[in-house]
Design a protein around this motif. Structure first.
Motif, PDB file in Angstrom:
ATOM      1  N   ASN A 567       0.835  -1.201   0.000  1.00  0.00           N
ATOM      2  CA  ASN A 567       0.000   0.000   0.000  1.00  0.00           C
ATOM      3  C   ASN A 567       0.867   1.246   0.000  1.00  0.00           C
ATOM      4  N   SER A 569       0.420   5.569   0.571  1.00  0.00           N
ATOM      5  CA  SER A 569      -0.519   6.591   1.030  1.00  0.00           C
ATOM      6  C   SER A 569       0.088   7.974   0.857  1.00  0.00           C
ATOM      7  N   SER A 661      -9.537   4.271  -3.406  1.00  0.00           N
ATOM      8  CA  SER A 661      -8.219   3.871  -2.923  1.00  0.00           C
ATOM      9  C   SER A 661      -7.653   2.773  -3.812  1.00  0.00           C
ATOM     10  N   ALA A 663      -4.815  -0.326  -3.593  1.00  0.00           N
ATOM     11  CA  ALA A 663      -3.980  -1.105  -2.685  1.00  0.00           C
ATOM     12  C   ALA A 663      -3.641  -2.444  -3.320  1.00  0.00           C
TER      13      ALA A 663
END
Length: 1004
Positions: A567, A569, A661, A663
């Protein structure tokens, strides 16, 4: 003889007022020219400028807390420097307030409390915030159980928000962004505490800490100061010859307050994890497991300069070997600060840079996963623990060293359980590595426009880099180990790694004025604007499939199957503000304090508040009664104050404009948003405070009392939406949390003689918290953590809600035919907040000897010890053995058919029902009341007469030495995490440590 200025001659006189001892600037000192009585005041750098009228012969300089100075003026004086000598017990009457502005304490309408820097270094801690415990009323400090340098959770005047309750941290007037620290939630744990920025500060660099407790005190910081503020003032250079200070301390750290375990009942049956077997005499596996840790903290600082330029430099080093084998903590820190005056002191510069690096190996973690002490404490009695100190064996089937434990051995087909692993395997084959670099750079330019107005531009950069990884070797217990692909891939280990970088930028422009009108009115004001921008980015990897066993490299990721978790961010938030404050004083007796601020937060984009922002204000009134009316001679000072304020807090990042998102290569569509499209609003806190300050018998007794009430409304919640909603996760403003409390501080100079003195002080805090409103949409309860913490209507922050004992209509416990207690409904089982907190501080000086000690106490509140529950249910606790010795537990009970239970409840039946993470948690609740010897220091001033040595002292120190009383089975101050919803919870956390040390200080 004074030389009188000739009549008709006018000129400008400039000067600086400093403290005679510290050489620090004295702010707010009043300068009067005689005989005209024309006056002005010093600014926050201690400078002043005044037009000298004809006929002036002398001047006086005065301020509360210092002896007044008078000096003649000659016709040639144009720049002067004046040193003031502090009056005993009155130096604290000048304090640092919001935005770093120093004010006279008598003019403040709110409660503050100052702790001098030397109080933080008498008995050193790697995180200087721990040294505030017991020294400030209204403050509650809970520590992480992750050992030295761990994060702290500081709460001022109770919990208010379900997100963040920690105060704002401010260094030299400029805010910094503190990391949350966090740690593990739940019984399994495994998530480490990453530490906080506070632990990177060098306590020897701190001149003082002033705690702004309420919203009124910190309202100028807006939403950042919604929970109060901790103002850290650092040391700076002083005019004069080079001064060198050296401080060196060493402490020995011992595991303290271990659980009480039994060694007289053996393993239940062969292969059993539990120890409910026959009596015998068995060896203690805990004996000799913990090391005596060592901590060395060394600092050298240099200070000096000229009238125009002063410099300060320090280097600090902390080196620790923990009580756990393989655990170590190393920190290097360096600070440089420069203060320079230009253009006849009209322009000044003050800038500093603080850098630190932490290198941490095997920082302790809580929970069953990756905690070595779970296997240590629950090791079945009767087995040979020494056999497993060699924690691995060479596997003939894999030609690798694999874990060897009594129930984990791959070649023997033993896979173990999630309850434990070999402690030495955890330490050596599940290691963690952490690096943190942190920079705090600050600068201020200030220009003096005239004798009452100045403008300053300030800015700070807080840059942090973090790297953390865990190596999980092949052979680790199955739940935690690498992934197996049948016929293709063996368990080759697991690689977890994350890296992050964050940048916080803050800048403000301030206009500061200090004007006297008609010798009666004094106006101090500040007006300005600021911007705060925080950005962070990072990535995390959790890979269970490695191509080659036990090679923990990115290049060793197994390519023919998907990565387990990868992931990345990125986040950014910005806050823009306009603010102003004014303090109007009448005859230095009555003061009106006003502040106003408006914030525009990026997190409120796409809401009605986006353009107008949200407004805060505060208003306060203080009256020095002792200057207004005649009082008995024993009253030296008497002041009454009243204040009210309203501050706000924004909402969670990206909640008003939810985003998709990405991921591990998968796009996850957004499934969250505001509930039914209702716009989100800022969280608002309104507070009221009334206080009284007094000093008696020539300031021998000091007293400060505050009563406060705060209501925090519209907290930001995130929860699972009812069926039929567009979003599965919705955001909502709801709630009204009320905090009411009392704070009191009492200081007494009990003995005050030339060669012998004793000062004693007591801080008292009592806070009551109640949830007055909770949105019906949230249901009856709202969980705020994985450790049984809930919010409930008419309840309080810190409430525990979990499984209870099943009871009949008379409240008697219900058991089955074997005596096993039955599980009842979930219900309220306690609250982790203390009813009151007390700190008692003492300083005794006799000749060259000095003794200081702190005793602090927490009364009331409850904690949950899952550790104790497991130890009881596994039959390894002394409590379970004592119950067996007594033939069971004498507890009234009824059977499920309502008939009374005859005799005692069998120990195994009772504890097997109560213990473990899934048991009856009500049986794992303990009173958190405790009283302890927090710290003690015995100092001797060395009579060294060597050339160049100004002073030297040596101290014997102790910290956390013993409990006078503790009702919990562990140190209730320790927490598995510093998160808001996980206080008062223990799951195989490291024991507290007691420390004995030696501290040497030398000044050249």
């Amino acid at each position: 003889m004074a030389i009188q200025l000739s009549y008709g001659q006018e000129r400008t006189l400039k000067g600086t007022v400093i403290d005679d001892q510290t050489k620090a600037p004295v702010v707010g000192a009043t300068i009067k020219l005689l005989p005209s009585n024309k006056g002005t005041s010093t600014d926050e750098t201690g400078n002043f400028s005044i037009e000298v009228p004809a006929g002036t012969s002398s001047l006086t300089v005065s301020i509360i807390g210092y002896n007044q100075v008078s000096r003649p003026l000659s016709a040639t004086d144009s720049v002067i420097s004046i040193a003031l000598t502090a009056q005993a017990n009155k130096i604290d009457d000048v304090v640092v307030t919001a935005l770093g502005v120093q004010r006279k304490a008598k003019s403040l309408s709110y409660s503050t409390q100052t702790v001098k820097g030397e109080e933080l270094t008498k008995v050193k801690d790697a995180n200087p915030m721990n040294n505030l415990t017991g020294k400030v009323s209204g403050m509650q400090i809970n520590r992480s159980s992750s050992g030295i340098g761990g994060s702290v959770n500081i709460i001022l005047r109770g919990f208010k928000s379900n997100r963040n309750n920690q105060p704002l941290y401010v260094i030299d007037g400029l805010p910094i962004t503190n990391t949350g620290g966090s740690g593990s939630e739940g019984a399994f744990g495994g998530g480490p505490d990453r530490g906080d920025i506070l632990s990177t500060l060098n306590a020897d660099d701190i001149l003082s800490i002033n705690v702004l407790k309420g919203a009124s005190a910190s309202a100028l910081y807006g939403s950042q100061g919604a929970n109060g503020a901790i103002m850290i003032t650092t040391k700076k250079g002083a005019e004069g010859n080079l001064k060198i200070d050296v401080s060196s301390s060493i402490t020995a750290d011992q595991a303290f307050y271990l659980p009480k375990l039994q060694y007289r009942y053996g393993q239940t049956t062969e292969g059993s994890e539990e120890s409910w077997g026959e009596k015998g005499t068995f060896k203690d596996p805990v004996d000799g497991f913990y090391n005596t840790g060592t901590t060395l903290i060394n600092t050298v600082s240099l200070s000096g300069g000229t009238e125009k330029m002063q410099n300060y430099f320090s280097y600090g080093n902390t080196s620790n070997k923990g009580i756990l084998p393989t655990n170590s903590f190393k920190q290097h820190s360096a600070t440089f600060r420069n203060s320079t005056n230009f253009f006849d002191n009209k322009l000044s510069f003050d800038g500093s840079m603080m850098y630190s690096r932490q290198d941490i190996h095997n920082r302790p973690t809580s929970g069953l996963y990756f905690s070595p002490i779970a296997g240590l404490y629950m090791f079945p009695r009767g087995l040979d623990f020494d056999k497993f100190k060699t924690y691995e064996y060479l596997s003939p089937s894999r030609n690798l060293y694999l874990q060897d434990w009594w129930n984990v051995n791959a070649d023997a087909g033993l896979t173990g359980t999630h309850h434990s692993q070999n402690p030495y395997w955890v330490l050596n084959r599940n290691p963690t590595f952490q690096l943190r670099d942190n920079i705090i750079a600050q600068g201020q330019l200030k220009y003096t426009i005239n004798d009452w107005l100045s403008v300053s531009a300030r800015g700070t950069l807080n840059k942090r880099w973090d790297k953390w990884e865990r190596h999980v070797y092949a052979g680790t217990q199955g739940v935690l180990s690498g992934e197996v692909i049948e016929g293709v891939l063996e368990d080759n280990g697991r690689y977890t790694r994350d890296e992050s970088e964050s940048t916080a930028l803050y800048g403000d422009l301030l206009f500061i004025g200090n004007k006297t009108f008609a010798d009666t009115w004094d106006l101090n004001f500040t007006a300005g604007t600021s911007i705060n921008d925080t950005r962070s980015n990072g990535w995390s990897l959790d890979q269970l499939k490695l191509a080659v066993a036990n090679k923990f490299l990115m290049s060793n990721i197994y390519r023919d199957a998907p990565i387990n978790a990868l992931n990345e961010s990125i986040s950014r938030r910005q806050l823009q503000s306009l603010f102003a404050s004014a303090n109007l004083g009448y005859k230095d007796k009555i003061f009106l304090d006003l502040t106003a601020r408006n914030d525009w937060a990026s997190t409120l984009a796409n809401t009605p508040e986006e353009k107008k922002g949200y407004f805060y204000w505060s208003a306060g009134l203080s009256a020095v009664l002792s200057d207004m009316i005649k009082m008995p001679s024993f009253i030296s000072y008497s002041k009454l104050r009243l204040t009210m304020a309203e501050v706000g807090n924004d909402v969670g990042i990206y909640s008003t404009i939810p985003t998709n998102s990405l991921a591990t290569g998968i796009l996850n569509a957004n499934v969250s948003g505001p509930y039914q499209g209702l716009p989100l609003r800022p969280e608002i806190s309104r507070s009221y405070e009334v206080g009284y300050e007094a000093r008696f018998w020539n300031d021998r007794i000091n007293f400060d009392l505050a009563l406060y009430k705060t209501n925090t409304k519209d907290q930001y919640f995130s929860y699972q939406a009812p069926v039929g909603q567009v979003f599965t996760t919705v955001f909502l403003n709801a709630g009204n949390v009320e905090n009411k409390g009392i704070e009191a501080a009492l200081g007494i100079d009990a003995i005050k003689k030339d060669n012998f003195s004793w000062n004693t002080s007591v801080n008292f805090t009592a806070n009551r918290n109640k949830i007055l409103e909770l949105a019906p949409k949230l249901g009856e309860r709202y969980s705020i953590g994985g450790n049984f913490n809930v919010l409930r209507l008419n309840g309080s922050f810190g409430d525990f809600w979990a499984r209870t004992f099943l009871r009949d209509e008379n409240g008697v416990m219900v058991v089955d035919d074997t005596g096993r207690p039955q599980i009842g409904p979930e219900g309220y089982i306690g609250n982790n907040n203390p009813k009151s907190i007390v700190g008692w501080n003492n300083t005794i000086n006799y000749g060259k000897f000095g003794l200081s000690f702190t005793i602090d106490a927490r009364f009331g509140g409850q904690v949950i010890s899952v550790t104790d529950g497991y130890l009881n249910s596994f039959g390894v606790s002394e409590e379970s053995a004592a119950a067996r010795d007594a033939g069971g537990l004498d507890i009234p009970a009824v059977k499920m058919d309502g008939t009374p239970w005859e005799g005692k409840i069998p120990a195994q039946a009772y504890y097997s029902a109560v213990g473990n993470r899934d048991g009856i948690i009500e049986g794992q609740v303990y009173n958190a009341t405790n009283i302890r010897m927090r710290e003690i220091s015995l100092t001797y001033g060395l009579p060294i007469q060597w050339k160049g040595v100004k002073s030297a002292s040596i101290s014997l120190t102790g910290r956390n030495l013993f409990f006078f009383r503790n009702d919990a089975p562990y140190d209730p101050e320790l927490n598995t995490t510093t998160g808001v919803g996980a206080q008062g919870y223990d799951s195989f956390a490291m024991p507290a440590t007691r420390s004995y040390g030696l501290n040497l200080k030398v000044s050249f």
